[in-house]
Design a protein around this motif. Structure first.
Motif, short mmCIF file in Angstrom:
data_model
loop_
_atom_site.label_atom_id
_atom_site.label_comp_id
_atom_site.label_asym_id
_atom_site.label_seq_id
_atom_site.Cartn_x
_atom_site.Cartn_y
_atom_site.Cartn_z
N MET A 1 0.84 -1.20 0.00
CA MET A 1 0.00 0.00 0.00
C MET A 1 0.87 1.25 0.00
SD MET A 1 -2.73 1.30 2.87
CE MET A 1 -3.65 -0.22 2.83
N LYS A 2 0.60 2.19 -0.89
CA LYS A 2 1.36 3.41 -0.96
C LYS A 2 0.71 4.49 -0.09
CE LYS A 2 3.20 2.74 -5.62
NZ LYS A 2 3.33 3.32 -6.98
N ALA A 3 1.58 5.35 0.44
CA ALA A 3 1.08 6.45 1.27
C ALA A 3 0.34 7.46 0.40
CB ALA A 3 2.23 7.12 1.99
N SER A 4 -0.80 7.94 0.88
CA SER A 4 -1.59 8.93 0.16
C SER A 4 -1.04 10.33 0.41
CB SER A 4 -3.05 8.85 0.62
OG SER A 4 -3.76 10.02 0.27
N MET A 5 -1.02 11.14 -0.64
CA MET A 5 -0.58 12.53 -0.48
C MET A 5 -1.51 13.28 0.46
SD MET A 5 2.21 13.11 -2.14
CE MET A 5 2.22 14.89 -2.29
N ASP A 6 -2.81 12.97 0.38
CA ASP A 6 -3.77 13.62 1.28
C ASP A 6 -3.46 13.28 2.73
OD1 ASP A 6 -5.10 14.79 -0.82
OD2 ASP A 6 -6.62 13.21 -0.96
N ASP A 7 -3.11 12.01 2.97
CA ASP A 7 -2.81 11.58 4.34
C ASP A 7 -1.53 12.23 4.83
OD1 ASP A 7 -5.05 10.07 4.09
OD2 ASP A 7 -4.03 8.14 3.94
N LEU A 8 -0.55 12.37 3.96
CA LEU A 8 0.69 13.04 4.34
C LEU A 8 0.42 14.50 4.71
CD1 LEU A 8 3.11 11.63 1.62
CD2 LEU A 8 3.29 11.24 4.09
N TYR A 9 -0.49 15.12 3.96
CA TYR A 9 -0.83 16.50 4.26
C TYR A 9 -1.54 16.61 5.61
CZ TYR A 9 -2.49 21.27 3.54
OH TYR A 9 -2.73 22.62 3.67
N LEU A 10 -2.44 15.67 5.89
CA LEU A 10 -3.11 15.67 7.19
C LEU A 10 -2.12 15.45 8.33
CD1 LEU A 10 -6.38 13.64 6.46
CD2 LEU A 10 -6.20 16.08 6.99
N PHE A 11 -1.13 14.62 8.09
CA PHE A 11 -0.09 14.39 9.09
C PHE A 11 0.66 15.70 9.37
CE2 PHE A 11 4.52 13.59 9.61
CZ PHE A 11 4.51 13.02 10.89
N MET A 12 1.02 16.41 8.32
CA MET A 12 1.74 17.67 8.48
C MET A 12 0.88 18.69 9.25
SD MET A 12 3.13 20.28 5.56
CE MET A 12 1.47 20.92 5.35
N ALA A 22 -7.17 19.90 17.10
CA ALA A 22 -6.86 21.26 16.67
C ALA A 22 -6.76 21.35 15.15
CB ALA A 22 -5.57 21.74 17.32
N ALA A 23 -6.12 20.35 14.54
CA ALA A 23 -5.98 20.33 13.08
C ALA A 23 -7.35 20.18 12.41
CB ALA A 23 -5.05 19.20 12.66
N ALA A 24 -8.18 19.29 12.98
CA ALA A 24 -9.50 19.06 12.41
C ALA A 24 -10.35 20.32 12.50
CB ALA A 24 -10.18 17.91 13.14
N THR A 25 -10.33 21.00 13.66
CA THR A 25 -11.11 22.22 13.85
C THR A 25 -10.66 23.33 12.93
OG1 THR A 25 -11.50 21.66 16.19
CG2 THR A 25 -11.82 23.97 15.52
N LEU A 29 -12.63 19.79 9.45
CA LEU A 29 -12.69 18.35 9.22
C LEU A 29 -13.20 17.64 10.47
CD1 LEU A 29 -9.17 17.96 7.54
CD2 LEU A 29 -11.38 18.05 6.37
N GLN A 30 -13.66 16.42 10.32
CA GLN A 30 -14.08 15.62 11.46
C GLN A 30 -12.84 15.00 12.12
OE1 GLN A 30 -16.86 12.73 9.97
NE2 GLN A 30 -18.53 14.21 9.79
N ARG A 31 -12.82 15.07 13.47
CA ARG A 31 -11.66 14.53 14.19
C ARG A 31 -11.48 13.05 13.89
NH1 ARG A 31 -9.58 11.75 18.15
NH2 ARG A 31 -7.88 12.63 19.42
N SER A 32 -12.59 12.33 13.83
CA SER A 32 -12.51 10.88 13.61
C SER A 32 -11.90 10.57 12.24
CB SER A 32 -13.90 10.26 13.71
OG SER A 32 -14.79 10.84 12.78
N LYS A 33 -12.23 11.42 11.25
CA LYS A 33 -11.69 11.19 9.91
C LYS A 33 -10.18 11.42 9.89
CE LYS A 33 -11.89 12.70 5.11
NZ LYS A 33 -12.54 13.58 4.12
N VAL A 34 -9.73 12.50 10.55
CA VAL A 34 -8.29 12.78 10.59
C VAL A 34 -7.57 11.65 11.30
CG1 VAL A 34 -6.52 14.35 11.45
CG2 VAL A 34 -8.68 15.27 10.55
N SER A 35 -8.11 11.21 12.43
CA SER A 35 -7.49 10.13 13.19
C SER A 35 -7.40 8.85 12.35
CB SER A 35 -8.29 9.87 14.46
OG SER A 35 -7.71 8.81 15.20
#
Length: 288
Positions: A1-12, A22-25, A29-35
């Motif tokens: 499985m390759k890392a998603s660019m969207d997921d990398l951005y959420l990590f940053m 704090a990032a979700a707010t 975004l929804q906290r559960s989705k970010v997690s």
């Protein structure tokens, strides 16, 4: 499985905001989705990136290494995306419009340019005199105006008729004082005719052509100077008729209408500055 660019951005974002909530707010975004997406990222990279506590997060050694290498590039990418979106939706920058010289030189088109410049003072206008269809995308042209007789080189381009005008025969009062005014098409052959390359094909065989030009403005000026009878679009001659520079002859003779066409690369990705010009042109020449 390759890392998603969207997921990398959420990590940053999570690191920068100091926590998932704090990032979700901050980004709606929804906290559960970010997690969940961060968990998917760790799964794709086969290592733990974050140590999650109740109030904040900590980076693991792998998390620190990843953040150091992706932080600035992803910021640059996001900045570039924001710039593109801003440019597409803004009414500023450069607007490049191509058209025949005759149409650009017409008083009615000057009125459109005046209205556009007053409404959108941050847009720089660049006008190109082109008689034939060109590759708009390769030439970086936003909009082209062409007579309906011109062949569009890319049939995928959007084409919209915005002006339909009948053609008429015009001469100066001085010319008509020196020459017998024609009362029929047959008598027209006793006169010198002036026409555009497109309109010249409408004239009868045997017509004496003194001037054929791409520039309707030149044809009108030559007619005003008494050099012959000109075949010209009625809509563009109104001002000269009102000023008495020209007189229409053989008013009962009908020639094929001339139509102008708006040509632009894409309806879906139409920039606002182009949409504004299209709207002004259609409003100005509607029902003319």
């Amino acid at each position: 499985m390759k890392a998603s660019m969207d997921d990398l951005y959420l990590f940053m974002l999570t690191v920068r905001h100091g926590g998932i909530s704090a990032a979700a707010t901050a980004h709606g975004l929804q906290r559960s989705k970010v997690s969940r997406r961060l968990q998917e990222l760790e799964k794709a990279l086969h290592c733990q990136l974050l140590i999650r506590t109740t109030r904040h997060i900590e980076l693991t050694e792998n998390g620190q290494l990843l953040y150091q290498h992706i932080s600035q590039p992803l910021t640059d990418v996001n900045h570039a995306i924001n710039l593109l979106e801003s440019q597409q939706n803004s009414l500023q920058g450069v607007f490049r419009l191509a058209s025949t010289a005759s149409f650009i030189a017409s008083p009615m088109f000057a009125e459109v340019l005046d209205a556009y410049s007053r409404q959108f003072p941050l847009v720089k206008l660049e006008l190109l005199y082109l008689q034939k269809s060109v590759d708009l995308e390769r030439e970086n042209i936003d909009l082209q105006l062409l007579p309906n007789m011109a062949e569009i080189i890319n049939l995928d381009y959007v084409q919209q008729t915005f002006l339909t005008s009948s053609n008429g025969l015009f001469a100066s009062p001085e010319y008509l004082q020196q020459h017998t005014e024609p009362k029929s098409i047959a008598e027209l052959q006793q006169h010198w005719l002036l026409a555009s390359r497109y309109n010249a094909t409408l004239l009868q065989e045997g017509t004496q052509l003194r001037l054929v030009s791409e520039d309707i403005n030149i044809i009108q000026q030559m007619a005003s100077l008494g050099q012959g009878i000109a075949l010209l679009p009625n809509i563009l001659m109104r001002e000269f008729l009102q000023q008495g520079k020209l007189v229409q002859v053989l008013t009962d003779v009908n020639y094929s209408d001339i139509m102008m066409t708006l040509v632009y690369p894409s309806r879906r990705f139409l920039p606002e500055k182009t949409r504004a010009m299209v709207t002004l042109l259609r409003q100005k020449f509607a029902d003319k």
